[in-house]
Structures are given as structure tokens and as C-alpha cells.
Design a protein around this motif. Structure first.
Motif, PDB file in Angstrom:
ATOM      1  N   TRP A  21      22.758 -30.595  -0.405  1.00  0.00           N
ATOM      2  CA  TRP A  21      21.813 -31.610   0.061  1.00  0.00           C
ATOM      3  C   TRP A  21      22.204 -32.992  -0.448  1.00  0.00           C
ATOM      4  CZ3 TRP A  21      20.095 -29.535   3.950  1.00  0.00           C
ATOM      5  CH2 TRP A  21      19.468 -28.294   3.990  1.00  0.00           C
ATOM      6  N   ARG A  22      22.678 -33.064  -1.669  1.00  0.00           N
ATOM      7  CA  ARG A  22      23.109 -34.367  -2.183  1.00  0.00           C
ATOM      8  C   ARG A  22      24.267 -34.905  -1.354  1.00  0.00           C
ATOM      9  NH1 ARG A  22      22.068 -31.802  -7.145  1.00  0.00           N
ATOM     10  NH2 ARG A  22      24.270 -31.278  -7.432  1.00  0.00           N
TER      11      ARG A  22
ATOM     12  N   GLU B 264       9.825 -33.102  -4.488  1.00  0.00           N
ATOM     13  CA  GLU B 264      11.210 -33.451  -4.757  1.00  0.00           C
ATOM     14  C   GLU B 264      11.894 -32.235  -5.359  1.00  0.00           C
ATOM     15  OE1 GLU B 264      11.465 -37.375  -3.344  1.00  0.00           O
ATOM     16  OE2 GLU B 264      12.994 -36.114  -4.210  1.00  0.00           O
ATOM     17  N   GLU B 265      12.112 -31.199  -4.551  1.00  0.00           N
ATOM     18  CA  GLU B 265      12.576 -29.934  -5.103  1.00  0.00           C
ATOM     19  C   GLU B 265      14.040 -30.015  -5.518  1.00  0.00           C
ATOM     20  OE1 GLU B 265      13.917 -27.506  -1.141  1.00  0.00           O
ATOM     21  OE2 GLU B 265      12.005 -27.050  -2.069  1.00  0.00           O
TER      22      GLU B 265
ATOM     23  N   GLY C 287       8.125 -27.069  -8.593  1.00  0.00           N
ATOM     24  CA  GLY C 287       8.454 -28.172  -7.682  1.00  0.00           C
ATOM     25  C   GLY C 287       7.223 -28.740  -7.017  1.00  0.00           C
TER      26      GLY C 287
ATOM     27  N   THR D 282       9.516 -30.388   2.796  1.00  0.00           N
ATOM     28  CA  THR D 282       9.675 -30.898   1.432  1.00  0.00           C
ATOM     29  C   THR D 282      10.756 -31.971   1.410  1.00  0.00           C
ATOM     30  OG1 THR D 282      11.346 -29.252   0.819  1.00  0.00           O
ATOM     31  CG2 THR D 282       9.028 -28.653   0.462  1.00  0.00           C
ATOM     32  N   LYS D 283      10.986 -32.543   0.224  1.00  0.00           N
ATOM     33  CA  LYS D 283      11.984 -33.596   0.061  1.00  0.00           C
ATOM     34  C   LYS D 283      13.090 -33.166  -0.878  1.00  0.00           C
ATOM     35  CE  LYS D 283       9.645 -38.052   0.741  1.00  0.00           C
ATOM     36  NZ  LYS D 283       9.151 -39.254   0.035  1.00  0.00           N
ATOM     37  N   ALA D 284      14.277 -33.667  -0.630  1.00  0.00           N
ATOM     38  CA  ALA D 284      15.392 -33.493  -1.551  1.00  0.00           C
ATOM     39  C   ALA D 284      16.381 -34.615  -1.308  1.00  0.00           C
ATOM     40  CB  ALA D 284      16.061 -32.143  -1.354  1.00  0.00           C
ATOM     41  N   SER D 285      16.645 -35.399  -2.350  1.00  0.00           N
ATOM     42  CA  SER D 285      17.619 -36.499  -2.265  1.00  0.00           C
ATOM     43  C   SER D 285      17.338 -37.435  -1.095  1.00  0.00           C
ATOM     44  CB  SER D 285      19.045 -35.945  -2.168  1.00  0.00           C
ATOM     45  OG  SER D 285      19.354 -35.153  -3.275  1.00  0.00           O
TER      46      SER D 285
ATOM     47  N   VAL E 146      17.829 -29.191  -5.683  1.00  0.00           N
ATOM     48  CA  VAL E 146      18.746 -28.801  -4.619  1.00  0.00           C
ATOM     49  C   VAL E 146      20.143 -28.680  -5.164  1.00  0.00           C
ATOM     50  CG1 VAL E 146      17.413 -29.813  -2.744  1.00  0.00           C
ATOM     51  CG2 VAL E 146      19.049 -31.212  -3.975  1.00  0.00           C
TER      52      VAL E 146
END
Length: 882
Positions: A444-445, A437-438, A434, A532-535, A440
């Protein structure tokens, strides 16, 4: 009329008719990545046709340099085998953006062909879309004979940019090459090669929607394309483009280099045409900054180059030749494209290096392919796994393997190749850790769907630090045994993730590391150790060190300021480094990856060779000059296409949002970037390069420091210099001189030591010679020697004449045996390899070798005496009376 004159006349004709001559790639009319335009990147006219964007000019003309290699526009397999298939070609075009329409477009094309170029009207045929009565009548109106005006269906005479977008009927102008090619008199509708399309007039009047509907465009427009190579063939009275001047000089150069004349053997002719075509493509791509690689445009270039090299090998070009072909391209096209002349040395250097690299694996790959082909039964296909190995290990693109296989009359299991390729990709995905944009879970979505993306308000301004802010907790997750679970509250001592509606914490992305710091509320303190980032969400990872936090809490967010400042300095330093590299090394330099943290910056970029010390100094000087300027940076969010039009550097193949942030160092650097930066270049302090190295073929890596880190590097280097000076008992300005003296002294001592060793070896040889015995007319010497066994054996054989020498030694806990014999005995009375293998049994090992020289090793040095006795016994038994 030569090809350059045709190009010149075309642009002048349309300039005289009110068209602005635009850069050869300012119009990019295709989204297919396999059909791309050299220098592509300026505003495409798709949006201008639909009305979504306005252009400053309503009429334009250009010569577009195009590449077409695969996908639905695959010309690669046919290149060199047909008269008109090419990888690289030039497309003449005139365009109207809501200005003129069918009447003028038809009139312009007719006037240019028949009046400007003087082509006989009797040799021209025209096709129109079967439902386009307007175009049909307009052709009759200018006096075109109905007998040579044909209506055709949508497959031939309706043009679109894709499944959606601008589209419309088209009218194609064809040239009749006459009965010398064919007796077919049906015109273009008959599909015979005698009739060649030379110009396509596209009447953009509809927009195709995703739902299948088609609506009129607000401003009907014109998009035309005329093939320059085809017009050259027409104007020079030849049927094949390869017989026109655009290719003949290159084909002649290939014939000269190979010693194979053009026109004698069909397969040689194909090879010469392929090489000529691919040399053109290679030259223009490398000139434009595309470097051979395994991805994107670089892979397109590599495929074309390696295909050309393979065809060269087929006709006896066993040494690098493609760079010489490219030099001829520059000679032929440099007057039209002066940038080729400016970059000729660079082009030749890149091309030669790539060919030399491929030739190191070509022979081995061919041997593997030949061995696998020999195993096949009639009707069997080459294994997809073998094709993949050829690609992955030996650098054979699939189409090259397919080409070679076809020469042997076999096919390739391309489905198996794709399976092997996908398996490798799956392994790579499984190993991926990662980078912002890890991956998930659905949680998280779902959060992102419910509350939208996190608002980032951490960009600093003159009135705001960007390291503090407020945010409301939208979601929480508790971490247990490396797993996350959704919770409504976190308690003291628990680790987890906090998501807020807005935050000043930068989430790892674009190469920049995530921020660390604290989130606090009513005595609760959450220590953030990564973001970090996710969705679209910013995930604050860390541990609650006191108090409780629940969903809905309003938290005060505090980024660790000094760490962020160091990261900002390094990030802006990366932008300055990128621009400086392009100034010093050339426009081919593009970013291939980066890592920006508080302690250093790392920048990967496309370049074909190590940088020299002078180049490194020049880059460092340019960056520091920008720091000394202390100019204020600017940033602005704008549409992606506008950003590209204004020169913002974008990574090829990277996906961007429709709206992008553009960061500028005025007068020096413009890049698409979402990261955090200093306010003025002077805030960086200073910049120093730490190292430069290669990380992959055609990719180099620089590591550097800025600010306090750069200062510490300078201090460390000064301290190291002082220590060296003290150790050498010399002043700091005499360190290099002292080291050179020490090196000279060391070399002198090494020579003396070598001479002493040689003298000892000669003395030992004399001692050993005294133990030699004559057995059956052969001088046999068996003994121990502590030194270079092979060198001593050679010395002893020279002294003894017809002889057998067996030497033994130990190295640590290992035993070593060597058997050597003279050439008059080797393989006849003595086989050294067989003998040493038998003797090795005494030392618990094994070995072998040639009939005249062999060696063995074992783990039982105590058995050496018995091995030497066995050697004497063998000689007595096998040489006596022989």
C-alpha cells in the motif's frame, strides 16, 4: 510596588508607545510541549518573523502565563530549593513584527526600568552577544557605562526557537542584588547569583535552516521577555522571588494549614515554597480547562498536583488541602484574572477530587516503596520495574518516586523504568485493532508513492448527494485466509480490497465509521462492507458477487445512502453535543474520543464528575434548539493556524496537516473535521441522550441518538411506560407514584421478615442453650444452626458468659464451621483459629481466624457430625482441670 501594579504599568507603558495589548496567550513562542502557555492556540509569531504570515498589528505587548516542567526547560526538581525556579510564571513581553528594531527595543526597556519603575541605573548590568557591535554601541549611546556592559558568547546571548526557525543575538539586562548576597564584583559574566537576569531582548534577524545555514530575515523583529516574579522581588527589595508578595500570601496559607511556621526549618520551608508554586500552576491550569489525566497537559497537571500533595504529607497535611491553597491563589490573583473568580468553585471541586483520588493509593504506594528501599544494599538503585509499578498502579509520577528515593539517599533505575514503559506500550500496540489508519504492508505504501492519495469526493452539497461517483481502479488485493496478496484482477466470489483514484466512500477516521455500498462495472458488482485508510489511500473492503474487476477499470461507486445519512446526522449531532457540553459544564470540556456510526453516536469528554439530570436536560435542550434553528452548515479548507485563530476546536496533541477542513454551525460550533455532515441542522431531526457514564479518571462518556434512531428511542420509552402502567394497573401519569407505594410495601414486608427471622433465631438460641455443658468452668455449646452463624454465636456468647461456641451448617454442597469464644478465654485457654483449622479436616477443607472468632469451609458436609463430636472431645481434653 506590588506585582499587580508592575503588570499594569508594563502594559500601559507599551500601550502608550503604540503597542496593541494582546491576549495573554495570543503569542506562542515555543514548540516544546513541556513549555506551554495557558490558553495557547492562537497564531504563533514564528511565521510572522520569517515572513510566512502577516499579522494585523506590527507592535504588540502581552503578559504570557507560562508553564515549564520538564525536558530541556526542566525547573521541577529545583522548585522551592532555589530563589527563582518555578513551574508557573508570568512573562512580560513586547514585540515588533518588522517595525522597530534594536535601537527602540533598548530605549523602551531602559525607560521602563529606570523611569517607570524607578530602578537605580547603578544596579543594572547589560550583556550583549560578543559579535553584536550594533547593540553594544546603542547601549553606550543611551549613556550606559562601559564598565557594566559585557560581551558574552552564543551560549548566553544568542537565542533561537529550535534547530530551525527565527533566531538572533540577544541583550540581557541584569539586576545587581548587592554585596549582601555576594562579594563577587565580576558582573553577570562571573555567573554569581548576585546578578539576576530580569529582561531578555531578542533581536530576531536570522532564520536557521535545516542545512545549517543562517540567512537574514526579510524584516528583522523584536521578541522580549521580562520575568514578572523577578521584577517583583527587585521592586520589593528581596533576593528570593518567594519572599515577594506574589508568593508570601500563599506560603502563609500553607503555614496556617500545616501549623508549621515559615522560616524555622529548611525542609519545611522548601515544602511550603513547593506547595505555593504548585498551587499557582494548578489553579491556572484547571481554570484554563486542563483536567488531571495520564496524557498531554493533563499529565503535566497531575504530576504537579501529586508532587504538591506529597510535600504536604511531609509537613503533616494529612487531609485534602490543595483546594484551599488554590482558593487563596484565586483571592490573590482574581483582580488581575477575573476568570479565576468566575471558576473558583469548579477549580476547588476538581482539585479536591483529584487529591482524594490520589490519597486512596498514596499510603499503599509509599508502603511498597519503603519495603523495596529496605531490601536495597548500599549503592543499589531502586528497580525500574518497581518505579513503573508505582506509576502504573499507584499513580506516582517518576519524578515523585525519584524525589522520595532521593530523600532516602538512593537513586532510581530510570533506564529500567523506560524499558518497562516501552514494554507496556508494545503490548498495547500488539492489542490495537486499528481505527481507520490501519497498518499496511509495503504494497500500500508503494501504491501511494506511485499514484498519490485517493481523492475523496463524498462531501454532499446542495447540488450533489455525495453518495455516488466514478473512480478508476489503481490497485487490487485478494484476501485468502485473512492474508492479502497483490493481484491484477478479482473474479466472482473472491474477497479483497479495491483502491481507486477517487471515491465517494468515506474511509473510517476521526471517529466516523467507514461507508458501505457497491462498486459496479459491465455487470460486475463488488459489495463494499467497509472502507478504511492506509497511507492516504481509501481501501474498499468486500466481495465480488458477480463478474470480474481488473486494474484500470472505471467503476461506478454507490454508497449506501440511508446508512450514510444516519451517520451524517450523528456526526453533526456530535459537534452540537460538544458545543452544548462546553456551554453547560464549562470550557474545560474537550473531546477525548468519539464513535460516529449510523445507529448511534458516542462522545468521550473531559469532566471530573457525573453529570446531573438537570445538566443532561440542559445539554439535550441546547442541541435540539440548534436543530430547530435549521441553520446551514459551512465548511472551508484553510491553513491550520488560521483555523485555530478563528476558534476552531482542535484536539491537544493531535497532529494535523498544514491545510485543514473547518466545519461550522454558525453561531454555535466551529471544529476541525474531515467527516461527512448534514447540510442544515434541521436535517438531524431530533436528538436524545441515551446514557452518561465514566470511562476513566476525569473522562465521561455520553451515548446518544439522532433522527429516526431518536424517534425509535422515544417510541421504545413510551411503550415501556405503557407496559409498566398496565402491570401496575395505573395510568401512565401515576406510574412513579405506584412504584413508590410498592417500594414502601416491600420495605415494610422486609422489616417484618427480619423481625420474624430474629424471633426464630432467638427461639433457636434457646433450643441450643439447652444443649450447653459446663466443662472446666467453661460453658461449651456445640451444635447445628441454619442461619447467620456469626450473629447466632454472638447471641449465644452473650447468654452463656465465659464460653466456647462451635456451630455448623451447610450451604448447598458446602459445609461451614464457626468457632467463637469469649475474650477472657481467647488466646489463653482457647484459640478459635487453631481449633477451627483442626475441625476443618473432618469436612475436607480448611480455615482460620482470630483467637476469639474463626471460620472454616469444606466440600464434605457428611463430615459435620464427626467434626462436632471432635469439638466436644477437644473441649473435654483441653478444658477439664485447666
Amino acid at each position: 510596588m506590588n506585582v499587580h501594579e508592575i503588570r499594569r504599568r508594563f502594559l500601559n507603558f507599551f500601550r502608550d508607545h503604540g503597542h496593541e495589548v494582546v491576549a495573554s496567550a495570543s503569542l506562542v513562542p515555543h514548540d516544546d510541549p513541556t513549555l506551554f502557555f495557558v490558553n495557547a492556540g492562537m497564531v504563533p509569531f514564528k511565521d510572522a518573523f520569517t515572513g510566512a504570515a502577516r499579522r494585523e498589528v506590527s507592535r504588540a505587548t502581552s503578559v504570557q502565563r507560562c508553564m515549564r516542567v520538564s525536558g530541556k526547560h526542566n525547573d521541577l526538581e529545583n522548585v522551592g530549593r532555589t530563589p527563582r525556579h518555578h513551574t508557573f510564571f508570568e512573562m512580560l513581553g513586547n514585540f515588533s513584527f518588522g517595525d522597530y528594531f534594536k535601537r527602540e527595543a533598548i530605549a523602551y526597556s531602559w525607560a521602563f526600568l529606570t523611569q517607570e519603575l524607578g530602578i537605580s541605573p547603578d544596579r543594572l548590568w547589560v550583556t550583549v552577544f560578543e559579535e553584536d557591535d550594533e547593540a553594544y554601541d546603542l547601549w553606550l549611546e543611551i549613556g550606559f557605562p562601559k564598565a557594566r556592559l559585557q560581551r558574552m558568547g552564543a551560549d548566553e546571548n544568542f537565542w533561537s526557537m529550535g534547530d530551525t526557525g527565527p533566531c538572533g543575538p540577544c541583550s540581557e539586562i541584569h539586576y545587581d542584588h548587592g554585596p549582601g548576597v555576594s562579594n563577587d564584583t565580576r558582573g553577570p559574566a562571573g555567573g554569581d547569583d548576585r546578578y539576576v537576569e530580569i529582561w531578555n531582548l531578542v533581536f530576531m534577524q536570522f532564520e536557521q535552516r535545516a542545512d545549517g545555514s543562517r540567512v537574514p530575515l526579510p524584516s528583522p523583529s523584536i521578541d522580549t521577555g521580562a520575568g514578572l516574579e523577578r521584577l517583583a522581588a527587585v521592586m520589593q527589595g528581596v533576593f528570593s522571588n518567594y519572599d515577594a508578595d506574589v508568593f508570601q500570601g500563599l506560603i502563609g496559607k500553607g503555614a496556617e494549614l500545616s501549623g508549621k511556621p515559615y522560616g524555622d526549618e529548611p525542609e519545611v520551608d522548601v515544602a511550603l515554597r513547593v506547595i505555593a508554586d504548585h498551587a499557582r500552576a494548578t489553579t491556572f491550569l484547571v481554570s484554563d480547562g486542563v483536567m488531571p489525566s495520564n496524557e498531554g497537559r493533563g499529565y503535566v497537571l497531575r504530576r504537579v498536583m501529586r508532587r504538591a500533595i506529597r510535600f504536604g504529607v511531609k509537613i503533616g497535611l494529612d487531609r485534602p488541602f490543595l483546594h484551599q491553597m488554590c482558593a487563596r491563589v484565586v483571592a490573590d490573583f482574581g483582580s488581575a484574572y477575573p476568570e479565576l473568580r468566575e471558576r473558583v468553585a469548579f477549580i476547588e471541586e476538581v482539585v479536591r477530587a483529584e487529591e482524594e483520588r490520589f490519597r486512596t493509593t498514596l499510603d499503599r504506594g509509599l508502603r511498597l516503596l519503603e519495603a523495596e528501599v529496605d531490601k536495597l544494599q548500599p549503592g543499589e538503585a531502586l528497580s525500574g520495574q518497581v518505579a513503573f509499578t508505582l506509576s502504573d498502579t499507584f499513580g506516582f509520577p517518576l519524578d515523585l518516586t525519584r524525589l522520595i528515593a532521593e530523600e532516602q539517599g538512593i537513586s532510581v533505575d530510570e533506564g529500567g523504568f523506560e524499558q518497562a514503559l516501552e514494554a507496556q506500550r508494545a503490548r498495547g500496540r500488539a492489542a490495537w485493532k486499528g481505527s481507520g489508519e490501519e497498518a499496511v504492508e509495503g504494497y500500500w505504501r508503494q501504491v501511494a508513492d506511485d499514484v498519490g492519495a485517493t481523492v475523496f469526493d463524498g462531501y454532499p452539497t446542495s447540488s450533489r448527494s455525495g453518495v455516488e461517483g466514478q473512480g478508476r481502479v489503481l490497485a487490487l488485493a485478494r484476501r485468502r485466509d485473512h492474508e492479502l496478496e497483490e493481484v491484477q484482477a478479482l473474479s466472482s466470489g473472491e474477497s479483497g480490497v479495491i483502491v481507486m483514484d477517487r471515491t465517494p466512500f468515506y474511509a473510517e477516521s476521526g471517529g466516523q465509521v467507514g461507508d458501505v455500498g457497491r462498486l459496479v462495472v459491465d455487470g460486475a458488482v463488488f459489495h463494499v462492507d467497509d472502507t478504511t485508510k492506509a497511507s492516504g489511500l481509501h481501501l474498499h473492503h468486500g466481495r465480488l458477487i458477480q463478474g470480474d474487476v481488473t486494474v484500470g477499470h472505471a467503476l461506478r461507486a454507490m454508497v449506501e445512502g440511508p446508512r450514510r445519512d444516519a451517520t451524517r446526522r450523528n456526526h453533526t449531532g456530535t459537534h452540537l453535543l460538544h458545543a452544548a457540553l462546553r456551554e453547560v459544564l464549562g470550557d474545560h470540556v474537550t473531546q477525548k474520543g468519539s464513535l460516529v456510526g449510523p445507529d448511534r453516536l458516542r462522545f468521550d469528554f473531559s469532566h471530573h464528575k457525573p453529570m446531573t439530570e438537570q445538566e443532561l436536560v440542559a445539554v439535550e435542550d441546547r442541541v435540539n434548539a440548534q436543530i430547530l434553528r435549521n441553520v446551514a452548515l459551512t465548511d472551508e479548507v484553510m491553513p491550520l493556524e488560521r483555523a485555530k485563530a478563528e476558534g476552531a476546536m482542535a484536539l491537544f496533541g493531535e497532529k494535523y496537516d498544514d491545510e485543514v477542513r473547518v466545519v461550522r454551525v454558525p453561531g454555535f460550533s466551529t471544529e476541525l473535521c474531515g467527516g461527512t455532515h448534514v447540510l442544515r441542522t434541521g436535517d438531524i431531526g431530533s436528538f436524545v441522550i441515551l446514557s452518561e457514564a465514566g470511562v476513566a479518571a476525569g473522562v465521561r462518556r455520553l451515548e446518544a441518538q439522532t433522527g429516526q434512531g431518536a424517534l425509535q428511542v422515544s417510541r421504545d420509552r413510551a411503550a415501556a411506560l405503557r407496559e409498566a402502567a398496565e402491570a401496575l394497573k395505573a395510568g401512565a401519569d401515576r406510574v412513579v407514584e405506584s412504584i413508590r407505594k410498592l417500594q414502601d410495601e416491600r420495605r415494610r414486608l422486609e422489616r417484618e421478615l427480619e423481625q420474624a427471622r430474629a424471633e426464630l433465631a432467638r427461639s433457636a438460641a434457646s433450643d441450643l442453650l439447652s444443649h450447653a455443658r459446663e466443662i472446666g468452668g467453661v460453658q461449651v455449646l456445640v451444635g447445628r444452626y441454619d442461619g447467620d452463624l456469626k450473629e447466632q454465636a454472638d447471641r449465644l456468647r452473650d447468654k452463656l458468659g465465659t464460653s466456647l461456641v462451635v456451630l455448623a451448617s451447610t450451604k448447598g454442597s458446602k459445609a461451614i464451621l464457626l468457632v467463637a469464644t469469649t475474650s477472657d478465654l481467647a488466646g489463653k485457654r482457647v484459640h478459635a483459629g487453631h481449633l477451627v483449622r483442626d475441625l476443618a479436616k473432618h469436612i475436607g477443607g480448611g480455615g482460620g481466624g482470630r483467637p476469639d472468632l474463626a471460620q472454616a469451609g469444606g466440600s464434605q458436609p457428611e463430615g459435620l457430625d464427626s467434626a462436632l463430636q471432635a469439638a466436644w472431645a477437644w473441649a473435654e481434653a483441653h478444658l477439664t482441670g485447666a
